[in-house]
Motif scaffolding. Structure first.
Motif, PDB file in Angstrom:
ATOM      1  N   ASP A 197     -10.723  -2.889   7.662  1.00 57.00           N
ATOM      2  CA  ASP A 197      -9.591  -1.830   7.807  1.00 57.00           C
ATOM      3  C   ASP A 197     -10.281  -0.701   8.817  1.00 57.00           C
ATOM      4  O   ASP A 197      -9.540  -0.019   9.307  1.00 57.00           O
ATOM      5  CB  ASP A 197      -9.561  -0.981   6.288  1.00 57.00           C
ATOM      6  CG  ASP A 197      -8.999  -1.890   5.325  1.00 57.00           C
ATOM      7  OD1 ASP A 197      -7.847  -2.177   5.667  1.00 57.00           O
ATOM      8  OD2 ASP A 197      -9.744  -2.303   4.456  1.00 57.00           O
ATOM      9  N   ILE A 198     -11.779  -0.615   9.017  1.00 56.13           N
ATOM     10  CA  ILE A 198     -12.399   0.387   9.710  1.00 56.13           C
ATOM     11  C   ILE A 198     -13.345  -0.374  10.196  1.00 56.13           C
ATOM     12  O   ILE A 198     -14.458  -0.850   9.560  1.00 56.13           O
ATOM     13  CB  ILE A 198     -12.865   1.678   8.983  1.00 56.13           C
ATOM     14  CG1 ILE A 198     -11.565   2.238   8.142  1.00 56.13           C
ATOM     15  CG2 ILE A 198     -13.489   2.526   9.754  1.00 56.13           C
ATOM     16  CD1 ILE A 198     -11.921   3.403   7.222  1.00 56.13           C
ATOM     17  N   ILE A 252     -15.032  -1.731   5.748  1.00 48.91           N
ATOM     18  CA  ILE A 252     -15.843  -1.054   6.661  1.00 48.91           C
ATOM     19  C   ILE A 252     -16.921  -2.106   7.461  1.00 48.91           C
ATOM     20  O   ILE A 252     -17.557  -2.686   6.530  1.00 48.91           O
ATOM     21  CB  ILE A 252     -16.402   0.382   6.259  1.00 48.91           C
ATOM     22  CG1 ILE A 252     -15.316   1.073   5.558  1.00 48.91           C
ATOM     23  CG2 ILE A 252     -16.640   0.879   7.550  1.00 48.91           C
ATOM     24  CD1 ILE A 252     -15.772   2.317   4.828  1.00 48.91           C
ATOM     25  N   SER A 271      -0.459   3.736   6.728  1.00 52.36           N
ATOM     26  CA  SER A 271      -1.584   3.509   6.143  1.00 52.36           C
ATOM     27  C   SER A 271      -1.981   4.101   4.972  1.00 52.36           C
ATOM     28  O   SER A 271      -1.298   5.214   4.598  1.00 52.36           O
ATOM     29  CB  SER A 271      -2.791   4.277   7.220  1.00 52.36           C
ATOM     30  OG  SER A 271      -2.196   5.917   7.087  1.00 52.36           O
ATOM     31  N   SER A 272      -2.632   3.596   4.104  1.00 54.34           N
ATOM     32  CA  SER A 272      -2.869   3.849   2.657  1.00 54.34           C
ATOM     33  C   SER A 272      -3.259   5.223   2.424  1.00 54.34           C
ATOM     34  O   SER A 272      -4.219   5.520   3.312  1.00 54.34           O
ATOM     35  CB  SER A 272      -3.542   2.639   1.811  1.00 54.34           C
ATOM     36  OG  SER A 272      -4.946   2.438   2.192  1.00 54.34           O
ATOM     37  N   VAL A 332     -11.101  -0.493   0.631  1.00 53.04           N
ATOM     38  CA  VAL A 332     -11.178  -0.140   1.981  1.00 53.04           C
ATOM     39  C   VAL A 332     -12.440  -0.878   2.568  1.00 53.04           C
ATOM     40  O   VAL A 332     -13.554  -0.753   2.159  1.00 53.04           O
ATOM     41  CB  VAL A 332     -11.194   1.384   2.228  1.00 53.04           C
ATOM     42  CG1 VAL A 332     -11.493   1.543   3.987  1.00 53.04           C
ATOM     43  CG2 VAL A 332      -9.931   1.946   2.049  1.00 53.04           C
ATOM     44  N   SER A 360       0.753  -1.234   0.083  1.00 50.04           N
ATOM     45  CA  SER A 360       0.096  -0.067  -0.035  1.00 50.04           C
ATOM     46  C   SER A 360       0.946   1.248   0.251  1.00 50.04           C
ATOM     47  O   SER A 360       0.553   2.285  -0.717  1.00 50.04           O
ATOM     48  CB  SER A 360      -1.059   0.038   1.386  1.00 50.04           C
ATOM     49  OG  SER A 360      -1.882  -0.969   1.108  1.00 50.04           O
ATOM     50  N   TYR A 400      -9.619   2.017  13.887  1.00 55.97           N
ATOM     51  CA  TYR A 400      -8.729   1.059  13.118  1.00 55.97           C
ATOM     52  C   TYR A 400      -7.446   0.787  13.900  1.00 55.97           C
ATOM     53  O   TYR A 400      -7.010   1.620  14.544  1.00 55.97           O
ATOM     54  CB  TYR A 400      -8.584   1.584  11.725  1.00 55.97           C
ATOM     55  CG  TYR A 400      -7.978   3.091  11.864  1.00 55.97           C
ATOM     56  CD1 TYR A 400      -6.688   3.293  11.683  1.00 55.97           C
ATOM     57  CD2 TYR A 400      -8.883   4.266  11.912  1.00 55.97           C
ATOM     58  CE1 TYR A 400      -6.119   4.622  11.667  1.00 55.97           C
ATOM     59  CE2 TYR A 400      -8.232   5.430  11.933  1.00 55.97           C
ATOM     60  CZ  TYR A 400      -7.084   5.720  11.756  1.00 55.97           C
ATOM     61  OH  TYR A 400      -6.411   6.935  11.692  1.00 55.97           O
ATOM     62  N   LEU A 458      -7.397   4.616   2.490  1.00 56.53           N
ATOM     63  CA  LEU A 458      -7.863   4.738   3.790  1.00 56.53           C
ATOM     64  C   LEU A 458      -7.739   5.950   4.546  1.00 56.53           C
ATOM     65  O   LEU A 458      -8.765   6.468   4.905  1.00 56.53           O
ATOM     66  CB  LEU A 458      -6.831   3.545   4.795  1.00 56.53           C
ATOM     67  CG  LEU A 458      -7.210   3.776   6.305  1.00 56.53           C
ATOM     68  CD1 LEU A 458      -8.584   3.135   6.362  1.00 56.53           C
ATOM     69  CD2 LEU A 458      -6.370   2.968   7.218  1.00 56.53           C
ATOM     70  N   ARG A 459      -6.738   6.778   4.131  1.00 55.61           N
ATOM     71  CA  ARG A 459      -6.818   8.209   4.830  1.00 55.61           C
ATOM     72  C   ARG A 459      -7.960   8.864   4.132  1.00 55.61           C
ATOM     73  O   ARG A 459      -8.548   9.798   4.964  1.00 55.61           O
ATOM     74  CB  ARG A 459      -5.541   8.737   4.660  1.00 55.61           C
ATOM     75  CG  ARG A 459      -4.520   8.261   5.428  1.00 55.61           C
ATOM     76  CD  ARG A 459      -2.935   9.094   5.396  1.00 55.61           C
ATOM     77  NE  ARG A 459      -2.662   9.165   4.177  1.00 55.61           N
ATOM     78  CZ  ARG A 459      -1.623   8.479   3.605  1.00 55.61           C
ATOM     79  NH1 ARG A 459      -1.244   7.494   4.135  1.00 55.61           N
ATOM     80  NH2 ARG A 459      -1.145   8.906   2.433  1.00 55.61           N
TER      81      ARG A 459
END
Length: 296
Positions: free
Chosen positions: A142-143, A98, A281-282, A96, A83, A275, A285-286
């Motif tokens: 991821d989240i 969730i 962190s990719s 991502v 990533s 997370y 994701l951000r």
């Protein structure tokens, strides 16, 4: 390592983490029979059984548990490094995953994500509705999105909403044949619409009685495992429902529901995205975190 061995390890980790061939096969996009064959082939090559299978459950053996503990973190490190390298490109990309409960997906996540995803066609989002308290690291999400008091202390947490007021509501027609409850003790004489938790139990309403926090173990004629079904039953006049204000307030304003026992209803800590803390962190994701975080 031959490529097929790596794929087989990924398949084993999916089954071991999900504790289910059905869920793992759906996540991997393969049939259950193909997944079962892959696991058997891996066990034959290693000469040891990795999973204990019964008609109702799947769990790792001692050897399988050791493989999970040693291999899974290394694969996560590899994914994080990949990533990080992909982030050197011009646009964020990747998937991502969730987990959240159904009404949060509809009322918070999707409205905030939809316009942003149009700008980033290489970012994919997989959103799963689940009332379980998910271990996002173990189940490879991821989240996670849950109320603040449900977030593990070792997670990075980002607030998404203010505190969430709860309400007890019922349709006007329900009160044509039932008295309006005033105290927590009154609930035992009412038809309450209940929530079945993922673990099998019935959710006890978390209320206030004077200055005390209490758990009201209510009962009723109908039980659901989702908030929207509970709301529909309340609107149909089947009883009292304990639901977030954001779900009930439009119906209260329209006269379709009546709020009762406001003094007994708490506010839950606001929704948070959480997370694992990772070295990398990719960008995808951000970007997702920035899109769904609270704006004020």
């Amino acid at each position: 390592m031959p490529r097929e061995n790596l794929n087989d390890l990924l398949a084993f980790l999916a089954v071991a983490q999900d504790r289910s061939f059905t869920r793992a096969a759906a996540r991997l996009g393969v049939s259950q029979s193909a997944l079962s064959h892959t696991i058997r082939s891996l066990e034959e090559r290693l000469g040891v059984r990795l999973l204990t299978r019964t008609t109702r459950s799947v769990s790792p053996t001692e050897a399988g548990e050791r493989l999970m503990q040693t291999v899974a973190p290394r694969l996560e490190e590899i994914e994080a490094e990949i990533s990080a390298v992909s982030d050197l490109g011009e646009r964020p990309s990747g998937t991502v995953r969730i987990t959240a409960i159904d009404h949060v997906i509809d009322s918070v996540l999707w409205p905030r994500l939809a316009p942003v995803l149009e700008k980033y066609p290489d970012v994919r989002v997989e959103i799963s509705s689940d009332y379980r308290l998910i271990d996002v690291a173990a189940e490879r999400y991821d989240i996670g999105v849950r109320y603040g008091d449900q977030v593990e202390k070792d997670m990075v947490a980002v607030r998404l909403t203010p505190d969430v007021p709860m309400t007890i509501v019922a349709a006007p027609r329900y009160f044509e044949t039932h008295p309006v409850p005033v105290r927590v003790q009154d609930l035992v004489r009412h038809n309450c619409i209940t929530l079945r938790l993922a673990g099998g139990g019935i959710y006890a309403w978390e209320l206030r009685d004077g200055g005390r926090e209490v758990e009201a173990r209510v009962t009723g004629q109908v039980t659901f495992n989702g908030a929207y079904q509970m709301l529909s039953a309340a609107l149909s006049g089947y009883g009292l429902a304990f639901l977030p204000e954001e779900m009930t307030q439009p119906h209260v304003r329209a006269g379709r529901l009546v709020r009762v026992m406001d003094d007994c209803c708490p506010s839950f800590p606001g929704l948070h995205a959480y997370y694992p803390s990772r070295r990398h962190s990719s960008r995808a994701l951000r970007m997702v975190i920035d899109a769904i975080r609270a704006t004020d």
